[in-house]
Design a protein around this motif. Structure first.
Motif, mmCIF file in Angstrom:
data_model
loop_
_atom_site.group_PDB
_atom_site.id
_atom_site.type_symbol
_atom_site.label_atom_id
_atom_site.label_comp_id
_atom_site.label_asym_id
_atom_site.label_seq_id
_atom_site.Cartn_x
_atom_site.Cartn_y
_atom_site.Cartn_z
ATOM 1 N N LEU A 176 1.026 -1.322 0.100
ATOM 2 C CA LEU A 176 0.004 -0.185 0.059
ATOM 3 C C LEU A 176 0.835 1.396 0.081
ATOM 4 C CD1 LEU A 176 -2.891 1.288 0.286
ATOM 5 C CD2 LEU A 176 -2.743 1.186 2.687
ATOM 6 N N ALA A 177 1.944 1.304 0.872
ATOM 7 C CA ALA A 177 2.751 2.197 0.913
ATOM 8 C C ALA A 177 3.501 2.626 -0.459
ATOM 9 C CB ALA A 177 3.752 2.194 1.895
ATOM 10 N N TYR A 178 3.717 1.560 -1.179
ATOM 11 C CA TYR A 178 4.374 1.431 -2.653
ATOM 12 C C TYR A 178 3.612 2.117 -3.470
ATOM 13 C CZ TYR A 178 6.707 0.280 -6.980
ATOM 14 O OH TYR A 178 7.210 0.298 -7.975
ATOM 15 N N GLU A 179 2.501 1.733 -3.457
ATOM 16 C CA GLU A 179 1.498 2.200 -4.358
ATOM 17 C C GLU A 179 1.095 3.814 -4.342
ATOM 18 O OE1 GLU A 179 -3.289 1.697 -5.286
ATOM 19 O OE2 GLU A 179 -2.119 -0.364 -5.193
ATOM 20 N N LEU A 180 1.254 4.139 -3.127
ATOM 21 C CA LEU A 180 0.759 5.733 -2.638
ATOM 22 C C LEU A 180 2.326 6.474 -2.576
ATOM 23 C CD1 LEU A 180 -1.695 4.950 0.009
ATOM 24 C CD2 LEU A 180 -2.234 5.787 -2.338
ATOM 25 N N ARG A 181 3.477 5.749 -3.055
ATOM 26 C CA ARG A 181 4.627 6.397 -2.885
ATOM 27 C C ARG A 181 4.672 7.877 -3.301
ATOM 28 N NH1 ARG A 181 4.705 3.244 -6.802
ATOM 29 N NH2 ARG A 181 6.046 3.428 -8.501
ATOM 30 N N ASP A 182 4.060 8.247 -4.412
ATOM 31 C CA ASP A 182 4.202 9.575 -4.951
ATOM 32 C C ASP A 182 3.202 10.595 -4.574
ATOM 33 O OD1 ASP A 182 6.390 8.764 -6.432
ATOM 34 O OD2 ASP A 182 5.218 7.794 -8.005
ATOM 35 N N THR A 183 2.710 10.304 -3.660
ATOM 36 C CA THR A 183 1.512 11.093 -2.821
ATOM 37 C C THR A 183 1.961 11.566 -1.426
ATOM 38 O OG1 THR A 183 0.205 9.306 -1.688
ATOM 39 C CG2 THR A 183 -0.172 9.603 -3.940
ATOM 40 N N ALA A 184 0.934 12.292 -0.721
ATOM 41 C CA ALA A 184 1.287 12.788 0.509
ATOM 42 C C ALA A 184 0.974 11.946 1.604
ATOM 43 C CB ALA A 184 0.470 14.150 0.818
ATOM 44 N N PHE A 185 0.666 10.714 1.048
ATOM 45 C CA PHE A 185 0.575 9.832 2.225
ATOM 46 C C PHE A 185 1.454 9.060 2.935
ATOM 47 C CE2 PHE A 185 -3.542 9.105 0.060
ATOM 48 C CZ PHE A 185 -4.520 8.457 1.008
ATOM 49 N N LYS A 186 1.371 8.823 4.172
ATOM 50 C CA LYS A 186 2.386 8.196 5.035
ATOM 51 C C LYS A 186 1.698 7.079 5.450
ATOM 52 C CE LYS A 186 5.545 11.292 4.449
ATOM 53 N NZ LYS A 186 6.817 11.068 3.769
ATOM 54 N N VAL A 187 2.071 5.707 5.164
ATOM 55 C CA VAL A 187 1.485 4.520 5.768
ATOM 56 C C VAL A 187 2.357 3.601 6.235
ATOM 57 C CG1 VAL A 187 0.303 2.457 4.646
ATOM 58 C CG2 VAL A 187 0.093 4.491 3.411
ATOM 59 N N ASN A 188 2.153 3.383 7.730
ATOM 60 C CA ASN A 188 3.060 2.449 8.341
ATOM 61 C C ASN A 188 2.372 1.431 9.217
ATOM 62 O OD1 ASN A 188 5.741 3.677 7.808
ATOM 63 N ND2 ASN A 188 4.445 5.679 8.473
ATOM 64 N N ALA A 189 3.109 0.350 9.451
ATOM 65 C CA ALA A 189 2.657 -0.738 10.345
ATOM 66 C C ALA A 189 3.496 -0.421 11.764
ATOM 67 C CB ALA A 189 2.954 -1.979 9.744
ATOM 68 N N VAL A 190 2.724 -0.283 12.698
ATOM 69 C CA VAL A 190 3.087 0.227 13.982
ATOM 70 C C VAL A 190 2.932 -0.842 15.096
ATOM 71 C CG1 VAL A 190 3.103 1.919 15.873
ATOM 72 C CG2 VAL A 190 2.767 2.761 13.358
ATOM 73 N N ASP A 191 3.957 -1.322 15.696
ATOM 74 C CA ASP A 191 3.562 -2.148 16.736
ATOM 75 C C ASP A 191 3.673 -1.479 18.243
ATOM 76 O OD1 ASP A 191 3.900 -4.278 18.919
ATOM 77 O OD2 ASP A 191 5.992 -4.598 18.278
ATOM 78 N N PRO A 192 2.362 -1.598 18.702
ATOM 79 C CA PRO A 192 2.203 -0.795 20.169
ATOM 80 C C PRO A 192 3.019 -1.450 21.258
ATOM 81 C CG PRO A 192 0.234 -1.933 19.487
ATOM 82 C CD PRO A 192 1.191 -2.320 18.591
ATOM 83 N N GLY A 193 3.591 -2.301 20.982
ATOM 84 C CA GLY A 193 4.430 -3.311 22.211
ATOM 85 C C GLY A 193 3.398 -4.331 22.768
ATOM 86 N N PHE A 194 3.824 -5.125 23.767
ATOM 87 C CA PHE A 194 3.392 -5.989 24.600
ATOM 88 C C PHE A 194 2.373 -5.465 25.914
ATOM 89 C CE2 PHE A 194 3.785 -10.039 27.485
ATOM 90 C CZ PHE A 194 2.518 -10.401 27.163
ATOM 91 N N ASP A 210 1.505 4.263 27.113
ATOM 92 C CA ASP A 210 2.579 4.230 26.043
ATOM 93 C C ASP A 210 2.232 3.658 24.733
ATOM 94 O OD1 ASP A 210 3.923 5.425 27.993
ATOM 95 O OD2 ASP A 210 4.880 3.617 28.781
ATOM 96 N N ALA A 211 1.540 2.670 24.576
ATOM 97 C CA ALA A 211 1.291 2.030 23.369
ATOM 98 C C ALA A 211 0.481 2.850 22.423
ATOM 99 C CB ALA A 211 0.233 0.726 23.587
ATOM 100 N N ALA A 212 -0.334 3.726 22.977
ATOM 101 C CA ALA A 212 -1.464 4.499 22.313
ATOM 102 C C ALA A 212 -0.417 5.624 21.634
ATOM 103 C CB ALA A 212 -2.281 5.122 23.117
ATOM 104 N N ALA A 213 0.601 6.157 22.560
ATOM 105 C CA ALA A 213 1.646 7.438 22.154
ATOM 106 C C ALA A 213 2.414 7.043 20.804
ATOM 107 C CB ALA A 213 2.456 7.522 23.272
ATOM 108 N N ARG A 214 2.543 5.742 20.608
ATOM 109 C CA ARG A 214 3.338 5.103 19.665
ATOM 110 C C ARG A 214 2.285 5.416 18.275
ATOM 111 N NH1 ARG A 214 6.265 -0.503 21.596
ATOM 112 N NH2 ARG A 214 7.306 0.292 23.159
ATOM 113 N N LEU A 215 0.937 4.988 18.397
ATOM 114 C CA LEU A 215 0.278 4.797 17.347
ATOM 115 C C LEU A 215 0.236 6.631 16.921
ATOM 116 C CD1 LEU A 215 -2.622 2.415 18.256
ATOM 117 C CD2 LEU A 215 -0.299 2.107 17.078
ATOM 118 N N VAL A 216 -0.125 7.277 17.972
ATOM 119 C CA VAL A 216 -0.380 8.789 17.762
ATOM 120 C C VAL A 216 0.880 9.381 17.023
ATOM 121 C CG1 VAL A 216 -0.577 11.199 19.061
ATOM 122 C CG2 VAL A 216 -2.206 9.083 19.752
ATOM 123 N N LYS A 217 2.083 9.078 17.636
ATOM 124 C CA LYS A 217 3.368 9.439 17.005
ATOM 125 C C LYS A 217 3.161 9.314 15.494
ATOM 126 C CE LYS A 217 8.296 8.651 16.792
ATOM 127 N NZ LYS A 217 9.293 7.814 17.458
#
Length: 244
Positions: A176-194, A210-217
């Motif tokens: 998905l990130a590759y398909e949107l690479r030439d746009t303003a999108f930022k697409v990431n998989a984020v691990d909030p931790g255990f 702390d987990a939510a802070a990672r997603l918000v970041k």
């Protein structure tokens, strides 16, 4: 005011993520499979004087529910700035040699296909944002590299269905990130931790805050932020990236 949709946001990490984005003056569409639970979550946040939000019924595993949620949000805004695909299920800890195929279908329908459904349904609203952000909530248990490392702390934790579903989600994020690479999108998989939540009977070592802070970041990163990455403070604290 920027807008965000968070799936599975009536409790735990999703709920805290909503709280933290509200504190940053985002308008939140709080997604919940059960509308009553979503409404209760909204009232809790409004009791904290966080009022720029509303509950949206959305079952990510159900096509009609996702379409209805898109129609409902479309009546209220023409732009969606942030999509956080947080809804997920575990599917038990049984052995892969004996797990029924129905369980695989159920877990993948939420953890992978649900993300695809929601992302596709809301893509048109996201495309109207100046800085659209997609955060797919993943897990270190979706890392092929870590699962093959006997020295990894969680090497012996191998959920038969959950781990494959998250590994597939990671691959989806890359494409998905590759398909949107030439746009303003930022697409990431984020691990909030255990994180200690209902999901793991509160056995996790991390906090929901702390987990939510990672997603918000990564939901609020600037134009120079990463895209197409597997981000985890736990597995690679030096770089913030997890091995695939």
């Amino acid at each position: 005011m920027k807008t965000a949709l968070i799936t599975g946001a009536n409790k735990s990490i999703g709920f805290e993520t909503a709280r933290q984005l509200l504190q940053q003056r985002y308008y939140i569409y709080l997604g919940s499979r059960n509308l009553e639970n979503g409404l209760e979550a909204v009232e809790k946040l409004k009791a904290e004087s966080l009022t720029d939000l509303e509950a949206i019924q959305i079952d990510v595993s159900n096509d009609e529910s996702v379409k209805a949620a898109r129609a409902e949000i479309g009546k209220k805004t023409e732009v969606l700035d942030v999509l956080i695909n947080n809804a997920g299920i575990l599917g038990g800890m049984s052995q892969i040699t004996s797990t029924d195929i129905a369980v695989f279908k159920q877990v993948f329908d939420t953890n992978l296909f649900g993300v695809v459904r929601v992302t596709q349904a809301f893509m048109d609203l996201l495309q109207k944002s100046v800085q659209p952000r997609i955060v797919n909530v993943t897990s270190g248990l979706g890392s092929l590299t870590l699962h093959n490392d006997p020295n990894w702390e969680y090497y012996n934790v191998k959920p038969a269905v959950y781990s494959p579903s998250k590994a597939a989600l990671n691959m989806y994020t890359i494409v998905l990130a590759y398909e949107l690479r030439d746009t303003a999108f930022k697409v990431n998989a984020v691990d909030p931790g255990f994180t200690a939540t209902d999901f793991n009977q509160h056995s996790g070592s991390g906090t929901v805050k702390d987990a939510a802070a990672r997603l918000v970041k990564y939901a609020t990163i600037n134009a120079d932020g990463p895209t197409g990455k597997f981000l985890s403070d736990d597995n690679s604290p030096e770089t913030g990236e997890s091995p695939w």
